[in-house]
Design a protein around this motif. Structure first.
Motif, PDB file in Angstrom:
ATOM      1  N   GLU A  96      78.766  66.226  21.691  1.00  0.00           N
ATOM      2  CA  GLU A  96      79.113  66.170  20.263  1.00  0.00           C
ATOM      3  C   GLU A  96      78.718  67.455  19.539  1.00  0.00           C
ATOM      4  O   GLU A  96      79.399  67.875  18.594  1.00  0.00           O
ATOM      5  CB  GLU A  96      78.441  64.963  19.603  1.00  0.00           C
ATOM      6  N   THR A  97      77.626  68.074  19.974  1.00  0.00           N
ATOM      7  CA  THR A  97      77.134  69.259  19.255  1.00  0.00           C
ATOM      8  C   THR A  97      76.838  70.450  20.159  1.00  0.00           C
ATOM      9  O   THR A  97      76.363  71.484  19.687  1.00  0.00           O
ATOM     10  CB  THR A  97      75.854  68.907  18.475  1.00  0.00           C
ATOM     11  N   LEU A 122      72.671  75.489  14.321  1.00  0.00           N
ATOM     12  CA  LEU A 122      73.239  75.152  15.620  1.00  0.00           C
ATOM     13  C   LEU A 122      72.154  74.616  16.549  1.00  0.00           C
ATOM     14  O   LEU A 122      70.982  74.959  16.409  1.00  0.00           O
ATOM     15  CB  LEU A 122      73.912  76.384  16.228  1.00  0.00           C
ATOM     16  N   THR A 173      78.411  75.168   8.613  1.00  0.00           N
ATOM     17  CA  THR A 173      77.694  74.273   9.517  1.00  0.00           C
ATOM     18  C   THR A 173      78.720  73.691  10.493  1.00  0.00           C
ATOM     19  O   THR A 173      79.905  74.040  10.459  1.00  0.00           O
ATOM     20  CB  THR A 173      77.006  73.139   8.745  1.00  0.00           C
ATOM     21  N   TYR A 174      78.268  72.774  11.340  1.00  0.00           N
ATOM     22  CA  TYR A 174      79.193  72.113  12.256  1.00  0.00           C
ATOM     23  C   TYR A 174      80.405  71.542  11.520  1.00  0.00           C
ATOM     24  O   TYR A 174      81.527  71.575  12.014  1.00  0.00           O
ATOM     25  CB  TYR A 174      78.484  70.982  12.992  1.00  0.00           C
ATOM     26  N   TRP A 196      82.509  76.545  19.898  1.00  0.00           N
ATOM     27  CA  TRP A 196      82.885  76.162  18.534  1.00  0.00           C
ATOM     28  C   TRP A 196      83.547  77.343  17.832  1.00  0.00           C
ATOM     29  O   TRP A 196      83.154  78.493  18.031  1.00  0.00           O
ATOM     30  CB  TRP A 196      81.654  75.715  17.750  1.00  0.00           C
ATOM     31  N   LYS A 244      73.261  81.975  21.790  1.00  0.00           N
ATOM     32  CA  LYS A 244      74.533  81.762  21.099  1.00  0.00           C
ATOM     33  C   LYS A 244      75.385  83.031  21.227  1.00  0.00           C
ATOM     34  O   LYS A 244      75.384  83.898  20.361  1.00  0.00           O
ATOM     35  CB  LYS A 244      74.287  81.422  19.620  1.00  0.00           C
ATOM     36  N   VAL A 270      76.863  81.154   9.939  1.00  0.00           N
ATOM     37  CA  VAL A 270      76.770  79.824  10.541  1.00  0.00           C
ATOM     38  C   VAL A 270      75.294  79.478  10.692  1.00  0.00           C
ATOM     39  O   VAL A 270      74.500  80.319  11.123  1.00  0.00           O
ATOM     40  CB  VAL A 270      77.459  79.772  11.920  1.00  0.00           C
ATOM     41  N   THR A 310      85.459  72.136  25.247  1.00  0.00           N
ATOM     42  CA  THR A 310      84.292  71.338  25.619  1.00  0.00           C
ATOM     43  C   THR A 310      84.149  71.305  27.139  1.00  0.00           C
ATOM     44  O   THR A 310      84.948  71.861  27.876  1.00  0.00           O
ATOM     45  CB  THR A 310      84.398  69.913  25.034  1.00  0.00           C
ATOM     46  N   LYS A 319      85.081  73.835  14.207  1.00  0.00           N
ATOM     47  CA  LYS A 319      85.721  72.868  15.093  1.00  0.00           C
ATOM     48  C   LYS A 319      85.270  73.117  16.524  1.00  0.00           C
ATOM     49  O   LYS A 319      84.978  74.250  16.911  1.00  0.00           O
ATOM     50  CB  LYS A 319      87.241  72.967  15.011  1.00  0.00           C
ATOM     51  N   ARG A 320      85.198  72.042  17.289  1.00  0.00           N
ATOM     52  CA  ARG A 320      84.893  72.187  18.705  1.00  0.00           C
ATOM     53  C   ARG A 320      86.172  72.672  19.393  1.00  0.00           C
ATOM     54  O   ARG A 320      87.101  71.920  19.594  1.00  0.00           O
ATOM     55  CB  ARG A 320      84.415  70.854  19.277  1.00  0.00           C
ATOM     56  N   ILE A 340      77.758  77.170  22.389  1.00  0.00           N
ATOM     57  CA  ILE A 340      76.590  76.331  22.138  1.00  0.00           C
ATOM     58  C   ILE A 340      76.291  75.643  23.461  1.00  0.00           C
ATOM     59  O   ILE A 340      76.926  74.652  23.832  1.00  0.00           O
ATOM     60  CB  ILE A 340      76.833  75.321  21.006  1.00  0.00           C
TER      61      ILE A 340
END
Length: 424
Positions: free
Chosen positions: A192-193, A143, A208-209, A198, A152, A140, A217, A213-214, A166
């Motif tokens: 969002e990030t 981030l 990558t993102y 994740w 992380k 990955v 949250t 998937k998230r 994250i």
């Protein structure tokens, strides 16, 4: 007794593990509980010392210990510790990898490790040596890393999934972070990030993102997380927000701010929302309340009534940095499938004394807490009262279980690694 690795020993290590950089870190055996306060029947030994900023740790099925460092030591960010003759002294200590970070785990013949930006894996041989340290597979990349809450941490399930924390680079998603009078952004763009967990594949390169998937949250920062194999669910420990009295002195005094909000343990399923930054958990009222940045008054629930509730609420600002569900047979039955949590220790509980700097235990049954939490291992700080984190000689950070059921604890002040065993 202190034992230094000899020059001949170093040469032997280089020949046996050509891709590792050998180190002369002290290895110590301590028959006096290594200065820790433990329940009756337990003892501790220091198996390594002076490793530096030792963060999370992983123990292989053959007893080899891997340590991830927050700062490079002799240019290396991961250290491998081996007790080759099984005498309790880890005399082979070798380093590799040129990046800092926190996360490390072993699964299905691979060593997984994270930097503050990426996640890598290394193929292990049958002796749990990294087959080629120059061949780190990038799993990955890219981030969010803005220094605040940048670690992380990682966990893996038994279905080939990798979970990555994250952390949110923010205290409460204010337009200007940690500034009196600055409103909370609504909706919070950070989510969002960052500010959650994740999920990625554990065997796919260059993700990558967009490839992940998230999974969950509303989590400000999770340093400690673990996959609970008894119920096959992910559990996490959240670091709660800071500075209620600093930012809102008209609503909170210093003592209230020292006690709010709770540090929270969650079981998170896919899609869970734990409430940050809009909400925090008040352990005195036993409910989630709306944050003042979003119109809260310390009592109002509003949108927080529907957010995920913690399984356990701990005192504020103690910084839970590791979570481990115990599955071994060495410890007494009460510990089976229960949770150990390493609390790194607070810096912001004034005027109350600083708190944490210990490992606690929470009994579990069928994936749910089954009794009150208790301090399991104390004395890491080495002082009667911690007034500032600088006072602490050691701060627990990582947890791992050995193949025999012993519990390993890392310290990120000096890089001391403890092994806690039970023998009635």
């Amino acid at each position: 007794m202190n034992i230094r690795i000899s020059v001949l020993g170093l040469l032997a290590s280089v020949l046996a593990l050509q891709s590792f950089a050998a180190d002369t870190t002290r290895v110590v055996k301590d028959a006096d509980a290594a200065g820790l306060k433990l329940p009756a029947g337990f003892n501790a030994a220091v198996i390594a010392d002076d490793l530096g900023r030792a963060r999370h740790i992983a123990v292989a099925p053959n007893g080899v210990v891997f340590v991830k460092l927050e700062r490079l030591k002799d240019g290396k960010g991961i250290y491998r510790l081996e007790d080759s003759n099984k005498d309790g002294v880890f005399e082979k200590i070798n380093g590799f990898a040129n990046y800092i970070g926190t996360g490390i785990a072993i699964r299905d013949g691979y060593l997984y490790a994270s930097s503050d930006d990426d996640v890598f894996r290394y193929k292990l041989n049958d002796r749990f040596e990294v087959a080629d340290t120059a061949k780190a597979e990038l799993l990955v990349k890219g981030l969010v890393n803005k220094r605040q809450h940048s670690s992380k941490s990682i966990a893996l399930d038994d279905k080939g999934n990798l979970y990555v924390n994250i952390g949110a680079p923010s205290n409460a998603c204010q337009a200007t972070d940690r500034t009196k009078g600055s409103p909370g952004m609504d909706p919070c763009p950070i989510l969002e990030t960052a500010g959650g967990i994740w999920q990625f594949r554990a065997d796919k390169l260059n993700q990558t993102y967009a490839d992940g998937k998230r999974y969950a949250t509303g989590l400000r920062n999770v340093v400690g997380l673990d996959w609970n194999t008894t119920v096959n669910e992910l559990y996490v420990m959240q670091h709660g927000r800071d500075q209620l009295s600093t930012l809102y002195p008209e609503m909170f005094n210093d003592q209230q701010s020292a006690n709010l909000p709770a540090e929270e343990m969650f079981m998170v399923k896919e899609g869970a929302d734990c409430g940050w930054p809009y909400c925090y958990y008040d352990g005195n009222q036993n409910k989630k309340v709306l944050a003042p940045e979003y119109g809260g008054d310390g009592k109002k629930e509003d949108r927080c009534a529907g957010m995920e509730k913690p399984l356990v609420a701990f005192p504020a600002h103690m910084a839970p940095n590791a979570l481990l569900f115990y599955t071994g047979n060495m410890f007494p039955e009460k510990y089976r499938n229960g949770a150990f949590i390493a609390f790194h220790g607070s810096w912001n509980r004034a005027p109350l004394k600083q708190e944490g700097y210990y490992v606690v235990f929470v009994p579990f049954k069928d994936g749910k807490p089954n009794g009150q939490w208790e301090v399991f291992a104390d004395g890491f700080a080495g002082v009667a009262e911690v007034k500032s984190p600088r006072d602490a000689k050691h701060r627990p950070c990582g947890l791992a279980q050995g193949p025999d059921g012993a519990l390993y604890v890392s310290d990120d002040v000096k890089g001391t690694i403890y092994r806690i065993a039970y023998k009635p």
